[in-house]
Design a protein around this motif. Structure first.
Motif, PDB file in Angstrom:
ATOM      1  N   LEU A  24       0.825  -1.206   0.000  1.00 10.39           N
ATOM      2  CA  LEU A  24       0.000   0.000   0.000  1.00 10.39           C
ATOM      3  C   LEU A  24       0.861   1.259   0.000  1.00 10.39           C
ATOM      4  O   LEU A  24       0.541   2.242  -0.682  1.00 10.39           O
ATOM      5  CB  LEU A  24      -0.926  -0.001   1.222  1.00 10.39           C
ATOM      6  N   ASN A  25       1.949   1.249   0.763  1.00 12.09           N
ATOM      7  CA  ASN A  25       2.846   2.413   0.796  1.00 12.09           C
ATOM      8  C   ASN A  25       3.461   2.667  -0.572  1.00 12.09           C
ATOM      9  O   ASN A  25       3.612   3.819  -0.991  1.00 12.09           O
ATOM     10  CB  ASN A  25       3.947   2.203   1.835  1.00 12.09           C
ATOM     11  N   GLU A  26       3.820   1.596  -1.269  1.00 13.92           N
ATOM     12  CA  GLU A  26       4.397   1.758  -2.604  1.00 13.92           C
ATOM     13  C   GLU A  26       3.355   2.291  -3.581  1.00 13.92           C
ATOM     14  O   GLU A  26       3.650   3.146  -4.423  1.00 13.92           O
ATOM     15  CB  GLU A  26       4.953   0.426  -3.107  1.00 13.92           C
ATOM     16  N   ALA A  27       2.127   1.798  -3.460  1.00 12.53           N
ATOM     17  CA  ALA A  27       1.064   2.266  -4.355  1.00 12.53           C
ATOM     18  C   ALA A  27       0.741   3.722  -4.112  1.00 12.53           C
ATOM     19  O   ALA A  27       0.337   4.449  -5.024  1.00 12.53           O
ATOM     20  CB  ALA A  27      -0.187   1.410  -4.160  1.00 12.53           C
ATOM     21  N   ASN A  28       0.924   4.168  -2.863  1.00  8.76           N
ATOM     22  CA  ASN A  28       0.545   5.529  -2.478  1.00  8.76           C
ATOM     23  C   ASN A  28       1.703   6.514  -2.558  1.00  8.76           C
ATOM     24  O   ASN A  28       1.537   7.699  -2.293  1.00  8.76           O
ATOM     25  CB  ASN A  28      -0.011   5.516  -1.048  1.00  8.76           C
ATOM     26  N   ALA A  29       2.893   6.023  -2.926  1.00  9.11           N
ATOM     27  CA  ALA A  29       4.088   6.873  -2.911  1.00  9.11           C
ATOM     28  C   ALA A  29       4.169   7.752  -4.149  1.00  9.11           C
ATOM     29  O   ALA A  29       3.584   7.454  -5.189  1.00  9.11           O
ATOM     30  CB  ALA A  29       5.342   6.000  -2.825  1.00  9.11           C
ATOM     31  N   ASP A  30       4.889   8.872  -4.009  1.00 10.80           N
ATOM     32  CA  ASP A  30       5.194   9.711  -5.170  1.00 10.80           C
ATOM     33  C   ASP A  30       6.021   8.898  -6.163  1.00 10.80           C
ATOM     34  O   ASP A  30       6.904   8.127  -5.766  1.00 10.80           O
ATOM     35  CB  ASP A  30       5.986  10.949  -4.748  1.00 10.80           C
ATOM     36  N   ARG A  31       5.756   9.124  -7.446  1.00 11.75           N
ATOM     37  CA  ARG A  31       6.480   8.371  -8.469  1.00 11.75           C
ATOM     38  C   ARG A  31       7.163   9.348  -9.418  1.00 11.75           C
ATOM     39  O   ARG A  31       6.525   9.904 -10.299  1.00 11.75           O
ATOM     40  CB  ARG A  31       5.532   7.452  -9.225  1.00 11.75           C
ATOM     41  N   PHE A  32       8.451   9.543  -9.183  1.00 13.04           N
ATOM     42  CA  PHE A  32       9.236  10.395 -10.068  1.00 13.04           C
ATOM     43  C   PHE A  32       9.727   9.584 -11.262  1.00 13.04           C
ATOM     44  O   PHE A  32      10.105   8.420 -11.127  1.00 13.04           O
ATOM     45  CB  PHE A  32      10.448  10.965  -9.326  1.00 13.04           C
ATOM     46  N   HIS A  33       9.731  10.222 -12.410  1.00 14.88           N
ATOM     47  CA  HIS A  33      10.293   9.606 -13.600  1.00 14.88           C
ATOM     48  C   HIS A  33      11.317  10.569 -14.177  1.00 14.88           C
ATOM     49  O   HIS A  33      11.023  11.752 -14.394  1.00 14.88           O
ATOM     50  CB  HIS A  33       9.202   9.305 -14.623  1.00 14.88           C
ATOM     51  N   ILE A  34      12.518  10.069 -14.401  1.00 15.77           N
ATOM     52  CA  ILE A  34      13.621  10.898 -14.891  1.00 15.77           C
ATOM     53  C   ILE A  34      14.117  10.315 -16.206  1.00 15.77           C
ATOM     54  O   ILE A  34      14.349   9.111 -16.319  1.00 15.77           O
ATOM     55  CB  ILE A  34      14.775  10.948 -13.876  1.00 15.77           C
ATOM     56  N   SER A  35      14.278  11.172 -17.190  1.00 20.76           N
ATOM     57  CA  SER A  35      14.799  10.733 -18.483  1.00 20.76           C
ATOM     58  C   SER A  35      15.869  11.719 -18.949  1.00 20.76           C
ATOM     59  O   SER A  35      15.783  12.912 -18.681  1.00 20.76           O
ATOM     60  CB  SER A  35      13.665  10.671 -19.512  1.00 20.76           C
ATOM     61  N   GLY A  36      16.873  11.200 -19.624  1.00 19.79           N
ATOM     62  CA  GLY A  36      17.950  12.059 -20.131  1.00 19.79           C
ATOM     63  C   GLY A  36      19.026  12.336 -19.105  1.00 19.79           C
ATOM     64  O   GLY A  36      19.659  13.400 -19.148  1.00 19.79           O
ATOM     65  N   LYS A  37      19.286  11.385 -18.209  1.00 17.62           N
ATOM     66  CA  LYS A  37      20.332  11.604 -17.201  1.00 17.62           C
ATOM     67  C   LYS A  37      21.702  11.811 -17.850  1.00 17.62           C
ATOM     68  O   LYS A  37      22.503  12.617 -17.382  1.00 17.62           O
ATOM     69  CB  LYS A  37      20.400  10.412 -16.239  1.00 17.62           C
ATOM     70  N   MET A  38      21.951  11.090 -18.921  1.00 17.08           N
ATOM     71  CA  MET A  38      23.260  11.210 -19.568  1.00 17.08           C
ATOM     72  C   MET A  38      23.459  12.588 -20.186  1.00 17.08           C
ATOM     73  O   MET A  38      24.597  13.010 -20.415  1.00 17.08           O
ATOM     74  CB  MET A  38      23.409  10.128 -20.641  1.00 17.08           C
ATOM     75  N   ASN A  39      22.371  13.298 -20.450  1.00 18.80           N
ATOM     76  CA  ASN A  39      22.496  14.649 -21.012  1.00 18.80           C
ATOM     77  C   ASN A  39      23.198  15.605 -20.051  1.00 18.80           C
ATOM     78  O   ASN A  39      23.708  16.648 -20.472  1.00 18.80           O
ATOM     79  CB  ASN A  39      21.115  15.205 -21.361  1.00 18.80           C
ATOM     80  N   ILE A  40      23.191  15.252 -18.769  1.00 16.78           N
ATOM     81  CA  ILE A  40      23.866  16.090 -17.770  1.00 16.78           C
ATOM     82  C   ILE A  40      25.332  16.289 -18.139  1.00 16.78           C
ATOM     83  O   ILE A  40      25.909  17.358 -17.897  1.00 16.78           O
ATOM     84  CB  ILE A  40      23.740  15.461 -16.370  1.00 16.78           C
ATOM     85  N   LEU A  41      25.940  15.279 -18.727  1.00 18.89           N
ATOM     86  CA  LEU A  41      27.355  15.376 -19.100  1.00 18.89           C
ATOM     87  C   LEU A  41      27.594  16.494 -20.104  1.00 18.89           C
ATOM     88  O   LEU A  41      28.700  17.025 -20.200  1.00 18.89           O
ATOM     89  CB  LEU A  41      27.836  14.044 -19.681  1.00 18.89           C
ATOM     90  N   ASP A  42      26.561  16.882 -20.852  1.00 24.37           N
ATOM     91  CA  ASP A  42      26.713  17.915 -21.879  1.00 24.37           C
ATOM     92  C   ASP A  42      26.663  19.329 -21.310  1.00 24.37           C
ATOM     93  O   ASP A  42      27.132  20.273 -21.959  1.00 24.37           O
ATOM     94  CB  ASP A  42      25.613  17.771 -22.942  1.00 24.37           C
ATOM     95  N   TYR A  43      26.082  19.488 -20.118  1.00 20.42           N
ATOM     96  CA  TYR A  43      25.914  20.855 -19.610  1.00 20.42           C
ATOM     97  C   TYR A  43      26.319  21.053 -18.149  1.00 20.42           C
ATOM     98  O   TYR A  43      26.180  22.149 -17.622  1.00 20.42           O
ATOM     99  CB  TYR A  43      24.462  21.318 -19.792  1.00 20.42           C
ATOM    100  N   ALA A  44      26.830  20.018 -17.504  1.00 20.35           N
ATOM    101  CA  ALA A  44      27.131  20.138 -16.069  1.00 20.35           C
ATOM    102  C   ALA A  44      28.339  21.025 -15.781  1.00 20.35           C
ATOM    103  O   ALA A  44      28.480  21.539 -14.679  1.00 20.35           O
ATOM    104  CB  ALA A  44      27.371  18.749 -15.469  1.00 20.35           C
ATOM    105  N   GLN A  45      29.238  21.209 -16.768  1.00 17.07           N
ATOM    106  CA  GLN A  45      30.454  22.009 -16.586  1.00 17.07           C
ATOM    107  C   GLN A  45      31.276  21.506 -15.392  1.00 17.07           C
ATOM    108  O   GLN A  45      31.723  22.278 -14.549  1.00 17.07           O
ATOM    109  CB  GLN A  45      30.108  23.495 -16.402  1.00 17.07           C
ATOM    110  N   MET A  46      31.439  20.192 -15.330  1.00  9.47           N
ATOM    111  CA  MET A  46      32.197  19.581 -14.239  1.00  9.47           C
ATOM    112  C   MET A  46      33.273  18.674 -14.803  1.00  9.47           C
ATOM    113  O   MET A  46      33.001  17.846 -15.676  1.00  9.47           O
ATOM    114  CB  MET A  46      31.274  18.745 -13.331  1.00  9.47           C
ATOM    115  N   ASP A  47      34.480  18.829 -14.300  1.00 14.83           N
ATOM    116  CA  ASP A  47      35.568  17.937 -14.669  1.00 14.83           C
ATOM    117  C   ASP A  47      35.854  16.918 -13.567  1.00 14.83           C
ATOM    118  O   ASP A  47      36.543  15.934 -13.789  1.00 14.83           O
ATOM    119  CB  ASP A  47      36.850  18.737 -14.954  1.00 14.83           C
ATOM    120  N   ASP A  48      35.308  17.191 -12.375  1.00 15.47           N
ATOM    121  CA  ASP A  48      35.552  16.336 -11.219  1.00 15.47           C
ATOM    122  C   ASP A  48      34.544  15.176 -11.219  1.00 15.47           C
ATOM    123  O   ASP A  48      33.339  15.392 -11.177  1.00 15.47           O
ATOM    124  CB  ASP A  48      35.417  17.156  -9.934  1.00 15.47           C
TER     125      ASP A  48
END
Length: 345
Positions: A217-241
């Motif tokens: 029930l807790n899982e059914a009632n939980a917030d459900r985030f969906h994230i797409s394009g995580k790899m795109n972060i490499l294009d704009y994060a401006q991080m070398d570390d």
């Protein structure tokens, strides 16, 4: 402020400092180079643009971006190609409302080439559609909970030697006869109150079973985030570390931090007249986001609740296009989700 608007547009498109000659060639009226230089000097004195060390051009400052977003931004019309892609996705058949929200993140990421985050509505009338127990052998049982949104949540558990299959079937009938059709929040409350004596008639010590049902029930009632394009972060994060990149990925993968990032209680920037909130990197307490921006919009699916769509990208993203895209997308998503839940009620 037309000069500021043009500087931001050119800089966001090219990533290069903008000079007066560039501005002079794109303004809708004929203005001398000297006039533009004077305007740029005034903007620099006001802290809205700043000079780089590598050229005589100017780039927007954090304050300049904020002024532009609050006073000058005009959402662009969605181009026919993007509109066609959006319409195609919303004409597909979805078997769960959550699939529609997940697919929305995917299409937004593809359209913008940034990182898209979507959150389904907190469905106020989400109800229990059915509960099933399926034996798997070796005293292992699969518990399935089905909601009116089409969502299916399952857990596998092991029953004690003292519990028989007939007893579990009786408990399953009790739950279905008593709770099917009721809101999930009501099911959670009643499970620990008047339902315990009913279950105890068939299972003497039902704590193990109640724990499984609670987790479902807790899982059914939980917030459900969906994230797409995580790899795109490499294009704009401006991080070398590498460690910083790991921390950034951990941030968007951690539900508590993601909830804080998208918090509707944020009062740093009120929603614009377009109903979209843009938060610049320097406005976040986390320095990992210092060169990024988060564009967030709430969609309203009527009685079925509210959800969120958001784009995480560089501070120099094309705001007019992305805001226009989110504005259209949230209306389409709200309509489609409301239709979906209405059809399944």
């Amino acid at each position: 402020m037309l000069v500021l608007k043009e500087i931001i547009r050119h800089y966001n498109e090219s990533g290069q400092p903008v000079g007066s000659k560039t501005i002079m060639g794109t303004l809708p009226m004929k203005v001398s180079s000297a006039t533009i230089r004077n305007d740029m000097a005034a903007l620099e004195n006001a802290g809205l643009i700043e000079k780089t060390h590598s050229s005589s051009g100017r780039v927007p400052s954090d304050q300049g971006y904020r002024y532009y977003l609050d006073h000058l931004l005009q959402p662009a019309m969605v181009n026919p190609e993007d509109l066609n892609m959006i319409q195609q996705i919303f004409h597909q058949k979805f078997y769960q409302g959550d699939d529609l929200v997940a697919q929305s993140a995917k299409i937004l990421s593809e359209l913008t080439h940034y990182t898209a985050i979507t959150l389904g509505p907190e469905v106020n009338n989400l109800r229990l559609s059915g509960f099933q127990l399926m034996p798997l052998g070796n005293r292992r049982v699969l518990a399935l909970l089905i909601t009116t949104s089409g969502q299916v949540v399952n857990k596998t558990f092991v029953i004690p030697d003292t519990v028989t299959g007939e007893q579990l079937e009786a408990v399953m009938r009790v739950i279905n006869d008593t709770l099917v059709g009721k809101p999930i929040s009501t099911v959670m409350n009643q499970l620990d109150t008047h339902l315990v004596p009913l279950i105890s008639r068939y299972i003497h010590s039902p704590d193990f079973f109640l724990d499984v049902v609670h987790r479902i029930l807790n899982e059914a009632n939980a917030d459900r985030f969906h994230i797409s394009g995580k790899m795109n972060i490499l294009d704009y994060a401006q991080m070398d570390d590498v460690d910083q990149l790991k921390s950034l990925y951990h941030l968007i993968d951690t539900e508590d931090q993601l909830t804080a990032l998208l918090s509707l209680d944020d009062t740093t920037n009120e929603p614009s007249e377009h109903g979209v909130t843009v938060r610049l990197g320097h406005e976040f307490p986390n320095q990992l986001l210092s060169h990024m921006s988060l564009i967030r919009a709430t969609y309203h699916a009527g009685e079925y609740g509210d959800g969120i769509i958001a784009i995480l990208g560089p501070s120099s993203m094309p705001y007019s296009r992305v805001v226009g895209l989110l504005d259209l997308f949230r209306d389409e998503l709200a309509r489609r989700i409301a239709d979906y839940y209405r059809d399944h009620d």
